[in-house]
Design an enzyme around this catalytic site. Sequence first.
Site, mmCIF file in Angstrom:
data_model
loop_
_atom_site.group_PDB
_atom_site.id
_atom_site.type_symbol
_atom_site.label_atom_id
_atom_site.label_comp_id
_atom_site.label_asym_id
_atom_site.label_seq_id
_atom_site.Cartn_x
_atom_site.Cartn_y
_atom_site.Cartn_z
ATOM 1 N N HIS A 1 0.825 -1.223 0.000
ATOM 2 C CA HIS A 1 0.000 0.000 0.000
ATOM 3 C C HIS A 1 0.857 1.271 0.000
ATOM 4 O O HIS A 1 0.312 2.373 -0.056
ATOM 5 C CB HIS A 1 -0.935 0.019 1.213
ATOM 6 C CG HIS A 1 -1.976 -1.064 1.177
ATOM 7 N ND1 HIS A 1 -2.861 -1.203 0.131
ATOM 8 C CD2 HIS A 1 -2.258 -2.070 2.047
ATOM 9 C CE1 HIS A 1 -3.656 -2.256 0.367
ATOM 10 N NE2 HIS A 1 -3.303 -2.809 1.520
ATOM 11 N N ASP B 1 -2.905 -10.340 -2.947
ATOM 12 C CA ASP B 1 -3.444 -9.972 -1.647
ATOM 13 C C ASP B 1 -4.939 -9.654 -1.810
ATOM 14 O O ASP B 1 -5.372 -9.242 -2.875
ATOM 15 C CB ASP B 1 -2.690 -8.728 -1.151
ATOM 16 C CG ASP B 1 -2.947 -8.400 0.299
ATOM 17 O OD1 ASP B 1 -2.073 -8.707 1.124
ATOM 18 O OD2 ASP B 1 -4.020 -7.825 0.612
ATOM 19 N N HIS C 1 -6.507 -7.276 -0.530
ATOM 20 C CA HIS C 1 -6.687 -5.830 -0.654
ATOM 21 C C HIS C 1 -6.019 -5.352 -1.944
ATOM 22 O O HIS C 1 -4.970 -5.863 -2.324
ATOM 23 C CB HIS C 1 -6.043 -5.111 0.545
ATOM 24 C CG HIS C 1 -6.584 -5.567 1.862
ATOM 25 N ND1 HIS C 1 -5.967 -6.561 2.596
ATOM 26 C CD2 HIS C 1 -7.670 -5.193 2.566
ATOM 27 C CE1 HIS C 1 -6.657 -6.772 3.709
ATOM 28 N NE2 HIS C 1 -7.699 -5.957 3.707
ATOM 29 N N ASP D 1 -4.563 -13.165 2.571
ATOM 30 C CA ASP D 1 -5.810 -12.843 3.257
ATOM 31 C C ASP D 1 -7.058 -13.100 2.422
ATOM 32 O O ASP D 1 -8.140 -12.697 2.794
ATOM 33 C CB ASP D 1 -5.788 -11.406 3.788
ATOM 34 C CG ASP D 1 -4.991 -10.464 2.902
ATOM 35 O OD1 ASP D 1 -4.684 -10.848 1.757
ATOM 36 O OD2 ASP D 1 -4.674 -9.357 3.346
#
Lengths: 560, 460
Positions: free
Chosen positions: B108, B147, B149, B236
């Site tokens: 991120h 991921d 996200h 995740d």
Amino acid sequence: MLLGIDVGGTSTDGVLIHNGTMEKSVKKQHSGGGLTESILEVLDELLKERDAAGVRRLVISTTLVTNLLATRSGARTALILIPGRGLPFSFYKITPDTYFLQGNIDFRGKITEKTSEAEINTVIENIKENGIRHIAVAAKFSHRNRSLEQEVAGAIRERYPEAKVTLGSETADRLNFPRRAATAYYSAMTAPQWNEFASRVEEAIQRRGLTAPVEILKADGGTMPLAVSRQRPLETAYSGPAASTMGAVAISPGKENAVMIDIGGTTSDIALLIEGEPLHASRGACIDGRFTHIHALALRSLALGGDSAIKAWEGRVEIAAERLGPAACFGGPAATVTDAFNCHGSLGIGDAELSKSAVAELASTLNMAPRELAAAVVEQVTARLHALIEGMFREWENEPAYKVWEIVNRRSFKLERLIGIGGAAAMIVPLLAERMGVPFTVHRLAPVANALGAAVARPTLAVHLYADTQQKRFVIDQEGIEGPIPNHATFQLAGAEELALEHLARLAEKKGAGSYAKEARVELAEQFNMIRGWSRVGKIFQVRVQIAPGLINEFKGVGV
Amino acid sequence: MKPTGLLFFPAFDWAISPSHPEREERLLYTRDQIFEEGIMDLPQIREYQPQLASPRDIARVHFCVPSIERIATEAHLVSAGGAIVIGDAFMKGEIKNGFAIIRPPGHHAMTVAHGNRGFCNINNEAIMIEYLRRKYGLRRITIVDTDVHHGDGTQEIYYHDPDVLFISFHQDGRTLYPGSGFVEELGWPPAWGTTINIPLAPYTTDEGILYTIDKLILPLLEEFKPELVVNSAGQDNHYSDPLANMLFTAGGYAELNRRLAPHIAVLEGGYSVESALPYINLALIMAMAGIDSSNLREPDFDRSAFREAPGNMERLKKIAVLQLENFRRREEEQAAQMKKHGDFFSAQRRIYYDTDNISENQEIRQRLCKRCGSYRVIDSAAMHAGGERYRVLCFSISLYSCENCREEARTAYRDSIERALGNYDYIYLQDRAADEYFCFDCSSDDELEVGGQRPEIGGD
């Protein structure tokens, strides 16, 4: 009187220490007789004209188990494994007599899949039918929960009572299932012959009127009582280099960062001392290409010694790995490393003229002056040893680290001294030390430093504790000790360390190491908060405490 | 056969805060599982140890405000350094592929870094990639962000770079942090079509994700022909993850990596520390090392629990068709957009740092040049958690810039220092072509060169 006996590759050596100093040493070349015989021969020689009742401790370092492993002549052993989920089972097939059972324990010691009674019984019947009487049992994560291994052991006792069982959880204290399986397997395999040896030694000792405790030297440089060795025979493997290293500790002038270099006829063994303490291999001893959980010294060997032959190879001087015979100066057939050093430094070893002519003969085939050839050999020998030693430093400096602090503060090895032992040390170590720019010690006792090391090594003992306050229980790697955590809600790392030390002291008392328990120290202390959601539900602790290798209190030094 | 490189750095002494998902415990059970399996003893595996990334390694990617020291702690340097070590080992040919199990994560983190967003301060993959491009002359790279996200940091770093194909699948941004990663996000004019997003509906299973791998991601790789494939490997998507809503399994992760066959995998998120991570990490290692993983599954795994919804499969098919089409017409579209925008393309945006509660406003100007990657200018203002306000001006010259563009950017940097327009606190120059990085402190009138060459790794 304190006695130490070390069985080596070519001779059995013994020393006798009286009133804190070494009084007598014996070196017997191996003859055709057995291992036990040569030990007793040296023992009798040491005790000649002395009262056996005056012996307060006898330590034996022997190659019995090392030899059994090298020649693969241990007892046929079945290996029962409960690997659970993870790598394919085929990765664990150490022996054709490997049997697999269902069942799974997870990393917190929780059983997530049960064993099948029917399956266990079938496997036992199979082993029985195959006539295998020694069985090792190992489960993944069994050091955190022994119950599955114990179920199997119970079934064996019931259905095959003649079989001898070794459990993984009894022989290994840390993570690594394949090493645990190998450790249990090789322990079970070497136990019968070890036990026979132990019985013979006990009997012979008794016959000679010795009442002193008999201790066995372990691969980690510490000792254990003969009786305890019956449960842990594998720990006696590779005790030879451990004896030499403890000998180096004994003759070392202080607690320094040193290199122990044991140069014999055809091999050189190198170990590191860190502030006077021998360094252990982080991966455990390697047997037959498999790592085990046996604590052994971090040791490097090189096929290079005083008797290594020198050869001409493609116009250059080469040091061969093999031995053609003794050095030329001792009547051997060809020039050896010893002959080159003899000429180079005018050392006057044996018949120096023979060295000269052997070196000159080889030099002429290479169109070199004999002086040049000798210098080239010295350069090669010291350069190879130097490189190996530097490699060991780098390896130690780059040991796996899992904390930011450890990576940011990488350690570096600051060498303070070379300690030479073994027959060829006196000629090689001074030149190596000069090359490396450090002082050296080659003690007059260097040739029997191995037996000295055995005589003065103190007992070692380690205890590993794993505690999980959410499950409110702790487990210790030895003798099946486990139980509820006292005051689990407020249990802290200090409490975990205290608990481990308490159990270590109790075990040390039982194993004849009681007087060293207060010197135990914490080697590993880990704690983790367990968070589920956003709150803490418990803590996990791992603590390892140990009485590290060292010298017995009775030993007062060897003088210069 | 060469071994698989494994670098395990669990940072057992680092946490964002004691009860944060990024805490000491995160890789504890993973450690227990992979060490109990004896993974490090296998001939198929070679273990590596991290080194610290140097300030120069970080400056090659980021503008850290106010300074690298304030943004990248020792833990971040070790983590990024871990990715670099694995990248180096791969490029030197020591390993056939490599997996850096490192934390803290990084995907991120964007070009300008004012603080921590989505648990990330600096971008480990980008730092590794720019290091490898510099050292080994690599150019075409694909990053597949797996991921749950959206990898918005990595996307932003390469949004203008046509040589880096960034692919991310993730739980739909309308339902999960960071709220981006829609199909329309395709890249800026010079790199249009080399950012490919695949927003997945919540509760997507192995079947859906593997379909996307087969029908979209693998064809993209085939056509793009990257020299290096990096898996930005979050864990995740797992059915037990507490921060997301997907239904991926450890077996699914193994299969994904087997099919994707990345050269390098770098751990990102994944916060089901006990029920998922030990199994997924092991699955990844086994897949990369070519070890059969059929004996590996979670203790609570129940195959019948995970069926893909037919409607979702239809949706995934549409995305695959759409994005393949976008990718295939990228050159055409890039040319059209370049023509439309002339010399500069500019945009404005607001970036929120959830962890550190920072709001940043950016104005970006991308110089458009037909011959080269040219340069970017980012004007960024943000108020930090401590109340300090920073406004900075950042010049970033592409590694593949032409002499004219490079000179133009350096001149613009010098001019802005002299004219001190806009009351900047710092003015930065990131000259990747020269591998030189400067920071001008407007309050003291000092210009600092970011130094600290990291010593050569390894040695042969």
